[in-house]
Design an enzyme around this catalytic site. Structure first.
Site, mmCIF file in Angstrom:
data_model
loop_
_atom_site.group_PDB
_atom_site.id
_atom_site.type_symbol
_atom_site.label_atom_id
_atom_site.label_comp_id
_atom_site.label_asym_id
_atom_site.label_seq_id
_atom_site.Cartn_x
_atom_site.Cartn_y
_atom_site.Cartn_z
ATOM 1 C CD GLU A 205 -2.478 -1.139 2.786
ATOM 2 O OE1 GLU A 205 -3.470 -1.844 2.923
ATOM 3 O OE2 GLU A 205 -1.962 -0.499 3.728
ATOM 4 N N PRO A 206 1.626 1.478 -1.037
ATOM 5 C CG PRO A 206 2.800 1.422 -3.043
ATOM 6 C CD PRO A 206 1.757 0.689 -2.251
ATOM 7 N NE ARG B 199 6.609 9.511 3.043
ATOM 8 C CZ ARG B 199 6.174 10.409 3.931
ATOM 9 N NH1 ARG B 199 6.277 11.686 3.676
ATOM 10 N NH2 ARG B 199 5.646 10.014 5.079
ATOM 11 C CE1 TYR C 284 3.904 13.786 11.014
ATOM 12 C CE2 TYR C 284 3.966 14.931 8.911
ATOM 13 C CZ TYR C 284 3.283 14.180 9.853
ATOM 14 O OH TYR C 284 1.986 13.828 9.603
ATOM 15 C CB CYS D 270 -0.316 34.405 13.032
ATOM 16 S SG CYS D 270 -0.795 35.668 11.874
ATOM 17 C CD GLU D 271 0.773 28.713 15.065
ATOM 18 O OE1 GLU D 271 1.636 28.187 15.822
ATOM 19 O OE2 GLU D 271 -0.410 28.855 15.381
ATOM 20 C CE1 TYR E 189 -0.051 10.599 3.974
ATOM 21 C CE2 TYR E 189 2.175 10.259 3.165
ATOM 22 C CZ TYR E 189 0.956 9.750 3.554
ATOM 23 O OH TYR E 189 0.737 8.403 3.516
ATOM 24 N NE ARG F 146 5.275 14.899 5.286
ATOM 25 C CZ ARG F 146 6.547 14.659 5.281
ATOM 26 N NH1 ARG F 146 7.365 15.434 4.590
ATOM 27 N NH2 ARG F 146 7.037 13.644 5.947
HETATM 28 N N1 LLP Z 1 -1.191 1.908 4.628
HETATM 29 C C1 LLP Z 1 -1.638 2.352 5.814
HETATM 30 C C2 LLP Z 1 -2.505 1.492 6.613
HETATM 31 C C3 LLP Z 1 -1.273 3.626 6.269
HETATM 32 O O1 LLP Z 1 -1.718 4.039 7.450
HETATM 33 C C4 LLP Z 1 -0.446 4.443 5.477
HETATM 34 C C5 LLP Z 1 -0.053 5.776 5.933
HETATM 35 C C6 LLP Z 1 -0.021 3.946 4.234
HETATM 36 C C7 LLP Z 1 -0.414 2.674 3.842
HETATM 37 C C8 LLP Z 1 0.845 4.736 3.307
HETATM 38 O O2 LLP Z 1 2.037 5.156 3.862
HETATM 39 P P1 LLP Z 1 3.150 5.819 2.895
HETATM 40 O O3 LLP Z 1 3.511 4.782 1.856
HETATM 41 O O4 LLP Z 1 2.560 6.998 2.247
HETATM 42 O O5 LLP Z 1 4.265 6.155 3.796
HETATM 43 N N2 LLP Z 1 1.298 12.493 7.322
HETATM 44 C C9 LLP Z 1 2.513 11.730 7.463
HETATM 45 C C10 LLP Z 1 2.372 10.328 6.946
HETATM 46 C C11 LLP Z 1 1.244 9.567 7.621
HETATM 47 C C12 LLP Z 1 1.040 8.202 7.023
HETATM 48 C C13 LLP Z 1 -0.200 7.592 7.520
HETATM 49 N N3 LLP Z 1 -0.424 6.304 7.022
HETATM 50 C C14 LLP Z 1 3.641 12.474 6.738
HETATM 51 O O6 LLP Z 1 3.396 13.515 6.152
HETATM 52 O O7 LLP Z 1 4.783 12.029 6.776
#
Ligand code: LLP
Length: 430
Positions: free
Chosen positions: A280-281, A283, A324, A351-352, A381, A320
Site C-alpha cells: 500500500e504505497p 508517498r 515532523y 501567525c506561528e 501529505y 510537514r
Molecule cells: N497503509 C496504511 C494502513 C497507512 O496508514 C499508510 C499511511 C499507508 C499505507 C501509506 O504510507 P506511505 O507509503 O505513504 O508512507 N502524514 C505523514 C504520513 C502519515 C502516514 C499515515 N499512514 C507524513 O506527512 O509524513
C-alpha cells in the site's frame, strides 16, 4: 530540466505556471506518477502471482489522481467515508478499494459494504461485529483482513511509527488467536488474512523483514492451533523517498523483493501455503512528483541572526516541516544556474513562529520579492493535509504532462471559505 534560466517540469515552464495560476501552487508531474505505478506493475505485480498494490490515497487524493490510479490498474486504500466517496465519484471500481481506519464510523462501514469494497481491514475487535451485522442486513459476506500490531518499531519520526507495541493501530498480537477464532465462526464476514503497516518514510527494507518474521510465525501458530490458513497478507506501505539532496529514492524492488523472499522462505520453513501479498504505497508514488511554487514577499535581514525570506504559503499548505521537522530542497525557479551565495530561512505566512518551511537554504544573493520559489518533493501529505488556518484559501493543483498543463483542483476563493457558515443575524455583508 531548464528552459532559459527558469525551472521547468515535464516541458512546462514553472515560472509561467506561477503567473498563469497564481501561487501557492501545487504542480504534479503526471508522467512521474504513472511511471511509479508502472514500476510497481513491472517489478512487483507481474513478478509475484496473486499480488496486489493499493495506492494509499491519504498521501494525495483528487478526482484526477484517482483516475490515474484506476487507469494504471492499481487498487486504492481509503481511510474515511470522504476518501471512499471521492473514489466512488471518480468511478473507481469498488472491488479494487480497501477500507482502513482505527475508528471507522458505522456509517462508513455501511457505505463500504453497500458499495462492495474489496476488503475492509479491521483495526479493533468490536469492529468485526459491526461489519458482520451490517453485512447481514445487506445480505452480504464481507471479505476482511485483521490488522495486526507486529511490535516492530520503524526507524522514522515518532509521529509516523505505527507498528510498535503500544501503537493505537492494529489488534495486539496476543489477541489475534482469540479474534481469529471468533471471526471464523461468523457467517457474514470472510477472514482472508492479515495486514500490518509499520509506519511511513521507512528507508530500510529490514524493518519489513522483522515484521514478516512475526506474522509468519503467527500464521503458523494459527494453522496449528486453529486449523486456520492465511490466504492473504498485506504488508502495508511506508516505503520512503529521498530528500532530493543526498539521499535518493530506492526502487520498489528494494523493499518488495527481500520481503517476498522472506515470506517464501518462512512459509517453506513452517510448511505454510504462500499467501498472496499486497502492498500500500502512498508517498513512494506521489511524493517526488509534486513541486509547490510560492512567490517571495517580505525579506528580513536580521543582523547577527538570519535572513528570513517569506513566501505566500507555508504551514497551511505544507504542515510537514512544522509537524515532523521534515526537510525540503528548493530553488528560485526564475534564477536557475546562478551562484547561491546567500543562506536564508524560508518562512511561511501563518501567525506561528513554527511556520518555517526551510532552514539554511542556499539561494542566489539577489533573491527579491516577486521571485518564484519551487519546493521539491512535496507531492505527498502536503495538499492532503492542507488547512485553512488564518483563513487562507487552499492552493490550486495543476498536473503537467509533456508540455501541457491541466488544472485539476481550482484555487479556493475567500467566499468558498464561508460556504458552510451561518451568521447569527440574517444579513451578512459578504
Ligand atoms: N497503509 C496504511 C494502513 C497507512 O496508514 C499508510 C499511511 C499507508 C499505507 C501509506 O504510507 P506511505 O507509503 O505513504 O508512507 N502524514 C505523514 C504520513 C502519515 C502516514 C499515515 N499512514 C507524513 O506527512 O509524513
Amino acid at each position: 530540466m531548464r528552459v532559459s534560466n527558469n525551472l521547468s517540469l515535464d516541458g512546462c515552464n514553472l515560472v509561467n505556471l506561477a503567473l498563469k495560476y497564481g501561487t501557492p501552487l501545487y504542480v504534479f508531474s503526471k508522467g512521474m506518477i504513472e511511471s511509479r505505478c508502472r514500476e510497481i506493475k513491472e517489478q512487483f505485480l507481474k513478478r509475484y502471482d496473486g499480488s496486489r498494490a493499493y495506492y494509499a490515497s491519504k498521501a494525495f487524493l483528487t478526482l484526477a489522481m484517482c483516475q490515474i490510479i484506476e487507469k494504471e490498474g492499481l487498487g486504492l486504500d481509503v481511510v474515511s467515508g470522504g476518501e471512499l466517496h471521492l473514489a466512488l465519484k471518480a468511478s473507481f471500481p469498488a472491488e479494487r478499494i480497501v477500507l482502513h481506519g482505527n475508528n471507522k464510523l458505522r456509517q462508513e462501514i455501511e457505505m463500504a459494504v453497500e458499495s462492495g469494497v474489496g476488503r475492509i481491514v479491521v483495526d479493533w475487535e468490536g469492529e468485526i461485529d459491526i461489519i458482520d451485522e451490517v453485512s447481514k442486513i445487506k445480505g452480504q459476506k464481507t471479505p476482511i483482513l485483521l490488522r495486526v500490531t507486529p511490535e516492530v518499531k520503524a526507524m522514522t519520526h515518532k509521529y509516523i511509527q505505527t507498528g510498535h507495541r503500544g501503537s493505537k493501530f492494529g489488534i495486539p498480537l496476543e489477541r489475534i488467536p482469540y479474534v481469529v477464532k471468533k471471526t471464523i465462526s461468523l457467517s457474514n464476514v470472510e477472514l482472508k488474512g492479515f495486514h500490518f503497516h509499520l509506519g511511513s518514510q521507512i528507508d530500510d527494507y529490514r524493518t519489513y523483514l522483522e515484521a514478516v518474521d512475526v506474522i509468519t510465525k503467527l500464521m503458523s501458530d494459527l494453522r496449528e492451533g486453529l486449523g486456520y490458513t492465511t490466504e492473504e497478507l498485506d504488508i502495508g506501505g511506508g516505503f520512503g523517498i529521498g530528500n532530493g539532496e543526498g539521499s535518493l529514492t530506492k526502487p520498489i524492488s528494494y523493499f518488495t523483493d527481500p520481503a517476498m523472499e522472506r515470506i517464501k522462505a518462512r512459509c517453506l520453513t513452517f510448511g505454510l501455503p504462500l499467501p498472496s501479498v499486497a502492498i500500500e504505497p502512498g508517498r513512494w508514488i506521489t511524493g517526488e512528483a509534486g513541486i509547490t511554487l510560492y512567490t517571495v514577499g517580505a525579506i528580513k535581514e536580521i543582523p547577527g541572526s538570519c535572513t528570513y525570506v517569506s513566501v505566500d504559503g507555508g504551514m497551511a499548505d505544507n504542515i510537514r516541516p512544522a509537524l515532523y521537522g521534515a526537510r525540503y530542497r528548493a530553488e528560485v525557479a526564475n534564477k536557475m544556474g546562478r551562484d547561491k551565495d546567500k543562506i536564508v530561512t524560508v518562512a511561511g505566512r501563518c501567525c506561528e513562529s513554527g511556520d518555517i518551511l526551510i532552514e539554511d537554504l542556499p539561494v542566489p544573493g539577489d533573491i527579491e520579492p516577486g521571485d518564484i520559489l519551487a519546493v521539491f518533493n512535496t507531492g505527498a501529505y502536503s495538499y492532503s493535509m492542507a488547512s485553512n488556518y488564518n483563513m487562507l484559501p487552499k492552493p490550486a493543483v495543476v498536473f503537467v504532462d509533456k508540455g501541457e498543463d491541466i488544472l485539476v483542483v481550482e484555487r479556493e476563493t475567500y467566499d468558498d471559505l464561508l460556504v458552510k457558515q451561518r451568521g447569527i443575524r440574517s444579513a451578512l455583508r459578504v
